[in-house]
Motif scaffolding. Structure first.
Motif, short mmCIF file in Angstrom:
data_model
loop_
_atom_site.label_atom_id
_atom_site.label_comp_id
_atom_site.label_asym_id
_atom_site.label_seq_id
_atom_site.Cartn_x
_atom_site.Cartn_y
_atom_site.Cartn_z
N ASN A 362 1.09 -1.62 0.42
CA ASN A 362 0.24 0.33 0.07
C ASN A 362 1.12 1.41 -0.14
O ASN A 362 1.96 1.07 1.16
N SER A 363 0.78 2.38 -0.54
CA SER A 363 1.08 3.16 -0.93
C SER A 363 0.27 4.73 -1.05
O SER A 363 -0.55 4.73 -1.53
N GLU A 364 0.59 6.10 -1.05
CA GLU A 364 0.10 7.34 -0.35
C GLU A 364 1.13 8.38 -1.23
O GLU A 364 1.68 8.66 -0.39
N LYS A 365 1.04 8.78 -2.14
CA LYS A 365 1.48 10.04 -2.88
C LYS A 365 1.05 11.40 -1.59
O LYS A 365 -0.31 11.55 -2.08
N LEU A 366 2.67 12.31 -1.67
CA LEU A 366 2.43 13.79 -1.16
C LEU A 366 2.84 14.62 -2.13
O LEU A 366 3.79 14.38 -2.19
N THR A 367 2.11 16.27 -1.87
CA THR A 367 3.28 16.97 -3.01
C THR A 367 3.09 18.25 -2.01
O THR A 367 2.56 17.91 -1.48
N THR A 368 3.66 19.38 -2.50
CA THR A 368 3.64 20.72 -2.03
C THR A 368 2.18 21.20 -1.68
O THR A 368 1.55 20.93 -2.20
N GLY A 369 2.52 21.06 -0.28
CA GLY A 369 1.10 21.55 0.30
C GLY A 369 0.22 20.32 0.91
O GLY A 369 -0.39 21.21 1.63
N GLU A 370 0.29 19.62 0.51
CA GLU A 370 -0.40 18.61 1.10
C GLU A 370 0.08 17.56 2.84
O GLU A 370 1.39 17.32 3.16
N VAL A 371 -0.38 17.00 3.07
CA VAL A 371 -0.98 17.26 4.53
C VAL A 371 -1.37 15.71 4.78
O VAL A 371 -2.61 15.60 4.03
N ALA A 372 -0.90 14.64 5.72
CA ALA A 372 -1.84 13.63 6.15
C ALA A 372 -1.63 12.81 7.38
O ALA A 372 -0.98 13.71 8.38
N PHE A 373 -2.43 12.64 8.01
CA PHE A 373 -2.59 12.07 9.33
C PHE A 373 -2.06 10.39 9.23
O PHE A 373 -3.32 9.78 8.87
N ILE A 374 -1.25 9.88 9.98
CA ILE A 374 -1.12 8.18 9.56
C ILE A 374 -1.69 8.18 10.69
O ILE A 374 -1.21 8.24 12.21
N PRO A 375 -3.13 6.98 11.23
CA PRO A 375 -2.86 6.36 12.23
C PRO A 375 -2.65 5.83 13.24
O PRO A 375 -2.24 4.96 12.12
N ALA A 376 -3.01 5.33 14.31
CA ALA A 376 -1.75 4.95 15.25
C ALA A 376 -2.33 3.24 14.63
O ALA A 376 -1.84 1.89 14.51
N ALA A 377 -3.85 3.02 14.08
CA ALA A 377 -4.06 1.56 13.68
C ALA A 377 -2.92 0.98 12.42
O ALA A 377 -2.93 -0.48 12.83
N LEU A 378 -2.22 1.92 11.69
CA LEU A 378 -1.49 1.37 10.62
C LEU A 378 -0.39 0.41 11.19
O LEU A 378 0.24 -0.05 10.63
N GLN A 379 -0.05 0.78 13.30
CA GLN A 379 1.12 0.08 13.72
C GLN A 379 2.59 0.64 13.39
O GLN A 379 3.64 1.30 13.95
#
Length: 397
Positions: A362-379
């Motif tokens: 699994n993967s998720e791309k981010l670029t300039t100005g983007e924000v992601a919250f990675i939850p604890a459930a992913l471990q």
């Protein structure tokens, strides 16, 4: 529910001191191509504060991050944070861009924050303290703390208008930072006419100097004196505070009670999840000079953290238990393994591209100005940054 990194849509605060025009930092950061150039862009909030929570899409619907945390506290925060802070994200991340100075202010400690919230919830909306760190994204000016006795002695000689105010009960040849600061604040409460008299006299004298001979704070004083009433004690305090000029990557930590004011530039700011501000001057907002007298810490020197430009990773260690910020300045590809127990993590791409990998494939791309919250459930997960990327991560230490 199958969890993944949550892309955040983040609210903007349009306070009057924010940047305007085509060069405004925040609209360019978030990828806008057309915006109202008369509108001030002051702060971008990334977090779950109830005043302005980030929003995200989950299972086909949009929800506030605060709402999701209340619905799924263990999955988003994990037991470690729940046991220590309860079902609330402990930190708040911001981008702040100042075109003109903010108020002279300080933040209460935890005990005082609870008391202020109980007594004046309309002015102090949170029962939490607000330690914070400001990390320069460009050249950034600020005022932090009160000068040392040696600096104050020189300033009182240079500005007799201020010396006259404090000389009654303070020896100007052996100045005490706290007594001088609190004397001026007290006069602003009990004798504002004396503050006005000093400001008028200083204003008149500085106008006789040539523009080229004026020092930085003198120019700032003349500019601010056209905007604020001459009873505003902030017009005098700027001469007594430590003037810092931070370069990109440098930071200053602001613990409870430290008087400060941001002057100009752009920063990433991380703090405990609170909006409690005790203001004393240079603001049209609510001022609470009596509370500032109680909480002000005038003895601490500015806590500046320098970032080596050649270092791809800078970890900003502070005493705050709610947050730890890391800056990635990647000339080459860079990979970070987020160990079990570290999540949740917030990732913000200031410039460039990043990739979040988790689970099998699994993967998720981010670029300039983007924000992601990675939850604890992913471990656990892996962060990858492309060459030329500048990014920030925040987690609870």
């Amino acid at each position: 529910m199958k969890w993944r990194p949550l892309r955040l849509k983040n609210p903007v605060m349009h306070y009057e001191w924010g940047q305007r025009g085509k060069g405004a930092f925040i609209p360019r950061l978030i990828g806008l191509h057309d915006w109202d150039e008369n509108l001030p862009w002051a702060e971008l909030w990334m977090g779950a504060h109830p005043k302005a929570p980030s929003r995200t899409e989950i299972e086909g619907r949009e929800a506030g991050l605060d709402e999701l945390i209340h619905s799924f506290p263990e999955e988003l925060l994990g037991n470690r944070i729940l046991n220590k802070f309860g079902a609330e994200l402990p930190f708040l991340l911001k981008v702040l861009t100042a075109a003109e100075p903010l108020s002279i202010q300080a933040h209460p400690d935890a005990q005082r924050a609870r008391e202020l919230h109980r007594l004046q919830p309309e002015h102090y909306p949170d029962a939490r303290h607000k330690p914070e760190i400001a990390i320069a994204l460009e050249n950034f000016e600020c005022l932090v703390g009160i000068g040392s006795p040696e600096i104050l002695e020189n300033k009182l000689r240079k500005y007799p208008e201020i010396r006259k105010l404090v000389a009654e009960d303070i020896d100007p040849t052996r100045p005490d930072s706290e007594r001088i600061f609190k004397k001026l604040i007290s006069l602003s409460i009990d004798a504002p006419d004396r503050i006005e008299e000093a400001v008028n006299a200083l204003h008149k004298r500085l106008l006789t100097k040539s523009r080229d001979s004026l020092e930085r704070m003198e120019k700032l004083f003349l500019s601010l004196s056209t905007k604020y009433d001459h009873t505003d004690v902030g017009l005098l305090l700027i001469f007594l505070m430590n003037h810092l000029a931070l370069t990109p990557g440098d930071a200053v930590y602001l613990g409870p009670g430290i008087p400060h004011a941001y002057i100009s530039g752009a920063i990433v700011e991380c703090m405990a999840n609170s909006d409690n501000v005790v203001r004393a001057g240079l603001t049209p907002k609510h001022k609470d000079a009596r509370t500032l007298l109680l909480i002000a810490d005038c003895s601490s020197a500015p806590s500046v953290i320098h970032s080596a430009s050649e270092n791809p990773v800078t970890v900003y260690e502070t005493p705050a238990p709610e947050f730890r910020v890391t800056r990635y300045n990647c000339r080459e590809e860079y990979t970070v393994h987020i160990a079990p127990g570290t999540l949740p993590v917030m990732i913000f791409i200031l410039e460039g591209k990043g990739l979040i990998r988790w689970g099998p494939g699994n993967s998720e791309k981010l670029t300039t100005g983007e924000v992601a919250f990675i939850p604890a459930a992913l471990q656990s997960c892996q962060l990858g940054f492309y060459p030329g990327t500048i990014a920030f991560s925040v987690h609870v230490p």
